[in-house]
Enzyme design. Structure first.
Site, PDB file in Angstrom:
ATOM      1  N   SER A 249       0.759  -1.168   0.111  1.00  0.00           N
ATOM      2  CA  SER A 249      -0.010   0.229   0.044  1.00  0.00           C
ATOM      3  C   SER A 249       0.858   1.374  -0.082  1.00  0.00           C
ATOM      4  O   SER A 249       1.714   1.521  -0.826  1.00  0.00           O
ATOM      5  CB  SER A 249      -0.867  -0.209   1.281  1.00  0.00           C
ATOM      6  OG  SER A 249      -2.121   0.633   0.709  1.00  0.00           O
ATOM      7  N   LYS A 253       4.104   2.041  -2.482  1.00  0.00           N
ATOM      8  CA  LYS A 253       4.256   3.260  -3.462  1.00  0.00           C
ATOM      9  C   LYS A 253       6.051   3.553  -2.933  1.00  0.00           C
ATOM     10  O   LYS A 253       6.681   3.915  -3.881  1.00  0.00           O
ATOM     11  CB  LYS A 253       3.655   4.489  -2.795  1.00  0.00           C
ATOM     12  CG  LYS A 253       1.951   4.428  -3.139  1.00  0.00           C
ATOM     13  CD  LYS A 253       1.233   5.612  -2.387  1.00  0.00           C
ATOM     14  CE  LYS A 253       0.026   5.310  -1.860  1.00  0.00           C
ATOM     15  NZ  LYS A 253      -1.282   4.709  -2.650  1.00  0.00           N
ATOM     16  N   TRP A 340     -10.274   0.510  -4.160  1.00  0.00           N
ATOM     17  CA  TRP A 340      -9.750   1.832  -3.752  1.00  0.00           C
ATOM     18  C   TRP A 340      -8.359   1.877  -4.574  1.00  0.00           C
ATOM     19  O   TRP A 340      -8.010   3.175  -4.924  1.00  0.00           O
ATOM     20  CB  TRP A 340      -9.725   1.965  -2.380  1.00  0.00           C
ATOM     21  CG  TRP A 340      -9.226   3.264  -1.625  1.00  0.00           C
ATOM     22  CD1 TRP A 340      -8.103   3.287  -1.044  1.00  0.00           C
ATOM     23  CD2 TRP A 340      -9.915   4.694  -1.826  1.00  0.00           C
ATOM     24  NE1 TRP A 340      -7.623   4.683  -0.613  1.00  0.00           N
ATOM     25  CE2 TRP A 340      -8.905   5.560  -1.064  1.00  0.00           C
ATOM     26  CE3 TRP A 340     -10.881   5.030  -2.419  1.00  0.00           C
ATOM     27  CZ2 TRP A 340      -9.112   6.593  -1.034  1.00  0.00           C
ATOM     28  CZ3 TRP A 340     -11.345   6.458  -2.257  1.00  0.00           C
ATOM     29  CH2 TRP A 340     -10.230   7.235  -1.696  1.00  0.00           C
ATOM     30  N   HIS A 392      -8.040  -5.470   1.018  1.00  0.00           N
ATOM     31  CA  HIS A 392      -6.655  -4.607   1.189  1.00  0.00           C
ATOM     32  C   HIS A 392      -5.875  -5.262   2.310  1.00  0.00           C
ATOM     33  O   HIS A 392      -6.012  -4.991   3.435  1.00  0.00           O
ATOM     34  CB  HIS A 392      -7.115  -3.356   1.540  1.00  0.00           C
ATOM     35  CG  HIS A 392      -5.943  -2.259   1.152  1.00  0.00           C
ATOM     36  ND1 HIS A 392      -5.071  -2.115   0.166  1.00  0.00           N
ATOM     37  CD2 HIS A 392      -5.339  -1.453   2.264  1.00  0.00           C
ATOM     38  CE1 HIS A 392      -4.235  -1.263   0.476  1.00  0.00           C
ATOM     39  NE2 HIS A 392      -4.148  -0.942   1.580  1.00  0.00           N
TER      40      HIS A 392
HETATM   41  C1  GCU Z   1      -5.158   4.833   2.277  1.00  0.00           C
HETATM   42  C2  GCU Z   1      -4.617   5.432   1.151  1.00  0.00           C
HETATM   43  C3  GCU Z   1      -4.237   4.582   0.068  1.00  0.00           C
HETATM   44  C4  GCU Z   1      -3.201   3.827   1.039  1.00  0.00           C
HETATM   45  C5  GCU Z   1      -3.582   3.094   2.037  1.00  0.00           C
HETATM   46  C6  GCU Z   1      -2.564   2.217   2.618  1.00  0.00           C
HETATM   47  O1  GCU Z   1      -6.162   4.288   1.757  1.00  0.00           O
HETATM   48  O2  GCU Z   1      -5.565   6.316   0.744  1.00  0.00           O
HETATM   49  O3  GCU Z   1      -3.226   5.583  -0.883  1.00  0.00           O
HETATM   50  O4  GCU Z   1      -2.498   3.015  -0.202  1.00  0.00           O
HETATM   51  O5  GCU Z   1      -4.339   3.898   2.703  1.00  0.00           O
HETATM   52  O6  GCU Z   1      -1.636   2.420   2.863  1.00  0.00           O
HETATM   53  O7  GCU Z   1      -3.198   1.265   3.431  1.00  0.00           O
END
Ligand code: GCU
Length: 411
Positions: A249, A253, A340, A392
């Site tokens: 997540s 990135k 998402w 997720h």
């Molecule tokens: C939030 C955020 C995402 C990210 C996620 C995470 O949902 O909006 O961009 O990837 O958290 O880190 O679990």
């Protein structure tokens, strides 16, 4: 299903594929001077540096990559003989300041005869959350409160957090397959909140250098991965030629950006990295630039804000970020209910980037994939992908695929 996330208050994500308008992706091979590059060498020496600097300037910000660090063992080696796992903590210092940056943990197979390949990735709740096998110190860095995970209302770890993320870090499974795990708490470098900068490591660099850096939090976490990587050549148990940057997540990135800047990473695994990670922003599906800028404004640099409701004018898209990893091994993973993060967009980023691997020697060309791989049917190539059922998270299923991939392309 119930696990589908509709985003923080104020967001109205599109989850309807019919509403994804046709979009045109920027050209990976067209240089700023308007020349079309046609060989991998030319792409690598001319186009790649251009893309890297656009990412620095417009998305992640610049980081003090030349900063020197040192490290030393912290506490005794810990051993779990039943599971055959060895654990050692190290303190990581910024050289010229003698400032403690973070404490990283190295788990290695107890009986390894030679240096082993490793997965290197930050963690979100502190090193103690990875396992209850060893009594690791509780992190003292702030995270947002999550009582169910042993983080108290003020944002600090309690004993209840010990081992709470062991399912995300299945050490037993990873170590048995002959890999090491290297991790650190991301909050040590930048506490993950808007306005977290003063408590981050960033002020250490404001005076020590005669230039300023525009790094956001994601780049700071990526920087930490790179600095821990600096240490691995001096840790005998690890084969520093075979280190895979790994993250889930927001840290997915970060691991893409770490791998992009640092060619020493032999591979990258980005799990559900979504917007700002492997997902194509121009699809405007699920999370948008506007959502990140509103709720997580500390993640990227200032110019990133100019792409709110303006994705079509971004100088890059996620296939550019992934392309920076060529010709190394890359794994992008998605989950069916994690809309998402935009699974289809995550796959599209990988497909778009694959043209560079094709140019390298026809080692991967995913352009024939007009459809997504089916759920539970991993695509196992130097550019790998899977989408699994569920939401997720990182699960044993994910790790099983990552380990097979690492066996095949890294080991
Ligand atoms: C939030 C955020 C995402 C990210 C996620 C995470 O949902 O909006 O961009 O990837 O958290 O880190 O679990």
């Amino acid at each position: 299903t119930s696990s589908i996330f509709y985003g923080p208050e104020g967001s109205s994500p599109n989850y309807d594929e019919e509403k994804v308008a046709p979009y045109e992706l920027p050209d990976l091979f067209l240089t700023i001077a308007g020349k079309q590059v046609s060989s991998f060498d030319e792409w690598f020496s001319v186009r790649r540096p251009e893309i890297l600097s656009v990412y620095e300037k417009s998305i992640f910000g610049t980081s003090p990559l030349q900063a020197r660090v040192s490290f030393r063992k912290s506490g005794p080696e810990r051993v779990d003989a039943t599971k055959s796992i060895r654990a050692q903590l190290y303190d990581l210092y910024l050289d010229n300041k003698n400032a403690l940056l973070t404490q990283f943990i190295v788990f290695t197979p107890l009986n390894a005869k030679e240096a082993v390949p490793a997965f290197l990735g930050p963690n979100v709740l502190g090193n103690q959350s990875l396992t209850d096998l060893f009594s690791l110190p509780l992190s003292i860095s702030w995270v947002y409160p999550r009582p169910a995970l042993g983080i108290d209302a003020t944002g600090y770890a309690t004993v209840e957090s010990v081992g709470v993320h062991s399912s995300r870090w299945p050490l037993d499974m990873i170590i048995k397959r002959g890999f090491a795990v290297v991790s650190f708490h991301y909050s040590d470098l930048f506490p993950d909140k808007p306005g977290g900068r003063p408590e981050s490591i960033q002020p250490l660099f404001d005076v020590s250098s005669n230039r300023s850096y525009s790094w956001g939090a994601v780049a700071t976490w990526a920087w930490g991965m790179i600095k821990v990587m600096d240490c691995l050549k001096d840790i005998d148990a690890i084969d520093e030629q075979k280190v895979i940057a790994t993250g889930h997540s927001r840290l997915g990135k970060a691991c893409l950006w770490a791998g992009a800047q640092d060619k020493r990473f032999a591979g990258v695994i980005a799990n559900e990295s979504g917007e700002g990670g492997s997902a194509i922003s121009r699809r405007k599906f699920g999370e948008r630039v506007s959502d990140i800028v509103r709720h997580l404004p500390h993640w990227f640099n200032d110019e990133y804000r100019s792409f709110v409701d303006n994705e079509e004018n971004m100088p890059v898209d996620s296939h550019f970020l992934i392309s920076l990893l060529a010709p190394r091994a890359v794994y992008v993973a998605s989950a069916e209910d994690d809309l998402w993060s935009d699974p289809k967009g995550e796959f599209a980023g990988l497909v778009g980037a694959s043209k560079v691997w094709k140019l390298y020697g026809n080692i991967a060309d995913l352009s024939s994939y007009k459809e997504m791989p089916l759920t539970g049917k991993p695509l196992s190539e130097i550019l790998s992908y899977h989408i699994r059922s569920g939401g997720h998270d990182i699960t044993a299923y994910d790790w099983k695929q990552f380990l097979d991939f690492a066996d095949k392309f890294i080991k």
